[in-house]
Every structure is written in C-alpha cells, then in structure tokens.
Design a protein around this motif. Structure first.
Motif, PDB file in Angstrom:
ATOM      1  N   HIS A  19     -11.125   3.996  30.392  1.00  0.00           N
ATOM      2  CA  HIS A  19     -10.902   4.152  28.937  1.00  0.00           C
ATOM      3  C   HIS A  19     -12.157   3.831  28.129  1.00  0.00           C
ATOM      4  O   HIS A  19     -12.093   3.150  27.124  1.00  0.00           O
ATOM      5  N   PRO A  26      -7.283   5.288  15.643  1.00  0.00           N
ATOM      6  CA  PRO A  26      -6.454   4.255  16.269  1.00  0.00           C
ATOM      7  C   PRO A  26      -5.687   3.471  15.207  1.00  0.00           C
ATOM      8  O   PRO A  26      -6.078   3.460  14.035  1.00  0.00           O
ATOM      9  N   VAL A  43     -12.468  -2.625  20.972  1.00  0.00           N
ATOM     10  CA  VAL A  43     -11.217  -2.046  21.459  1.00  0.00           C
ATOM     11  C   VAL A  43     -10.549  -1.269  20.344  1.00  0.00           C
ATOM     12  O   VAL A  43     -10.438  -1.754  19.214  1.00  0.00           O
ATOM     13  N   LEU A  45      -6.835   0.806  19.772  1.00  0.00           N
ATOM     14  CA  LEU A  45      -5.561   1.077  20.420  1.00  0.00           C
ATOM     15  C   LEU A  45      -4.515   1.520  19.425  1.00  0.00           C
ATOM     16  O   LEU A  45      -4.655   1.334  18.223  1.00  0.00           O
ATOM     17  N   SER A  46      -3.485   2.134  19.971  1.00  0.00           N
ATOM     18  CA  SER A  46      -2.320   2.546  19.205  1.00  0.00           C
ATOM     19  C   SER A  46      -1.083   2.189  19.999  1.00  0.00           C
ATOM     20  O   SER A  46      -1.088   2.239  21.235  1.00  0.00           O
ATOM     21  N   ILE A  52       1.469  -0.494  24.233  1.00  0.00           N
ATOM     22  CA  ILE A  52       0.181   0.179  24.145  1.00  0.00           C
ATOM     23  C   ILE A  52       0.342   1.595  24.690  1.00  0.00           C
ATOM     24  O   ILE A  52       0.679   1.788  25.847  1.00  0.00           O
ATOM     25  N   ARG A  54      -2.105   4.221  23.567  1.00  0.00           N
ATOM     26  CA  ARG A  54      -3.465   4.765  23.662  1.00  0.00           C
ATOM     27  C   ARG A  54      -4.431   3.600  23.586  1.00  0.00           C
ATOM     28  O   ARG A  54      -4.236   2.666  22.822  1.00  0.00           O
ATOM     29  N   PHE A  55      -5.517   3.688  24.380  1.00  0.00           N
ATOM     30  CA  PHE A  55      -6.458   2.584  24.469  1.00  0.00           C
ATOM     31  C   PHE A  55      -7.848   3.143  24.727  1.00  0.00           C
ATOM     32  O   PHE A  55      -8.026   4.027  25.563  1.00  0.00           O
ATOM     33  N   GLN A  57     -12.173   1.715  24.759  1.00  0.00           N
ATOM     34  CA  GLN A  57     -13.040   0.549  24.635  1.00  0.00           C
ATOM     35  C   GLN A  57     -14.499   0.935  24.796  1.00  0.00           C
ATOM     36  O   GLN A  57     -14.830   1.865  25.525  1.00  0.00           O
ATOM     37  N   ILE A  77      -2.208  -0.088  29.404  1.00  0.00           N
ATOM     38  CA  ILE A  77      -1.272   0.953  28.956  1.00  0.00           C
ATOM     39  C   ILE A  77       0.152   0.571  29.378  1.00  0.00           C
ATOM     40  O   ILE A  77       0.403   0.218  30.526  1.00  0.00           O
ATOM     41  N   SER A 136      -8.317  -7.001  22.932  1.00  0.00           N
ATOM     42  CA  SER A 136      -7.099  -6.219  23.181  1.00  0.00           C
ATOM     43  C   SER A 136      -5.882  -6.873  22.548  1.00  0.00           C
ATOM     44  O   SER A 136      -5.075  -6.209  21.895  1.00  0.00           O
ATOM     45  N   ALA A 140      -3.771  -5.382  19.376  1.00  0.00           N
ATOM     46  CA  ALA A 140      -2.333  -5.118  19.522  1.00  0.00           C
ATOM     47  C   ALA A 140      -1.542  -5.809  18.415  1.00  0.00           C
ATOM     48  O   ALA A 140      -0.631  -5.202  17.828  1.00  0.00           O
TER      49      ALA A 140
END
Length: 151
Positions: A19, A26, A43, A45-46, A52, A54-55, A57, A77, A136, A140
């Motif tokens: 990733h 995001p 990072v 993410l969605s 999680i 989508r990620f 980095q 994920i 991360s 989140a």
C-alpha cells in the motif's frame, strides 16, 4: 547496533511495504515523524462500516520503521478503529518491556511483530518502529470522528 536488530527478516519486510500509494480523497491523513532520527510515515485511509476499507502510506524511515509499516500495511485492511488503537497500545507496551504474546494477540493475526523483540533494548529505535502504528490508529480515529459528524 546489534546484528540481531537488523536481521534478514527485518530487511525483507523493509523491502516489501504494501500500500505504498497515497490515496485520492481519503477520509483522514496523518503524518508522524520521529524527532530522534527524522523517520516519517504518512497514512491515508478511509473507513467503510467502521473498518479500514482503503489504506495508503508513504514511508521514509529506517529499516525498522519500514518493517513496521510493512507489517501494518499487510494487516490493516478490515481492521476496526478499536483494533488499530489496541494494536498501537500493545506495540507501545511491548517496546516498553511488557510481555505481549503476539501469537495469541488478535488470534495470532500480528504474530510477526515478535521480530521487534530485539529492539526493546534500543529505546532510540522505538519512535521509528511506532510511526506506522501511531499514524494508522490516529487516522482511523480521525476518519471515524468525521464519519460520525457527517451522520
């Protein structure tokens, strides 16, 4: 530093970070930087249904930071916000000297994290190792807060 700290497993992980693409649009982006060595992890993410989905980095770190980002990227994920926070907290505790049985933590999903056991003795390396975990978990939490505010 000790040869066991930068072992073959660490170097292999550092060379295979998943990733490594930044995400377009995001829900959250967090960057963490180690003040000791300058290592940096960003990072994106969605979330979808609190997990999680989508990620992405960007990792500019030493081999230990890269290896940590590799392991986080492999397992992130599908994890919940709470699971990422628990993972971050467990890694902090582990590096501080607490006995964490990675083989049983989350049913062994993170068993490979035992490779950081030699790093416990090298406090100057802890910041770099923690970057991916902290970025991360924080991303989140930020994405979750945005999703709740929009609901």
């Amino acid at each position: 530093m000790s040869d066991q700290l930068y072992n073959t497993r660490i170097l292999r992980l550092a060379a295979s970070i998943p990733h490594q693409e930044r995400l377009e649009a995001p829900q959250a982006t967090v960057q963490k930087v180690s003040p000791i060595c300058g290592s940096r992890v960003t990072v994106d993410l969605s979330l979808e249904d609190g997990r999680i989905a989508r990620f992405g980095q960007e990792v500019r770190a030493c081999a230990l930071g890269q290896a940590a980002a590799s392991l986080v990227g492999r397992g992130v994920i599908g994890r919940s916000v709470a699971e990422l926070a628990a993972l971050r907290d467990a890694m902090r505790a582990f590096l501080a000297g607490s006995a964490i049985d990675w083989a049983t933590f989350e049913n062994g999903r993170w068993a490979d994290l035992e490779i950081f056991a030699p790093a416990v003795a090298f406090k100057s390396r802890h910041g770099s190792i923690l970057l991916a975990f902290e970025a991360s978990a924080e991303a989140a939490l930020e994405a979750e807060a945005k999703a709740q505010a929009a609901a």
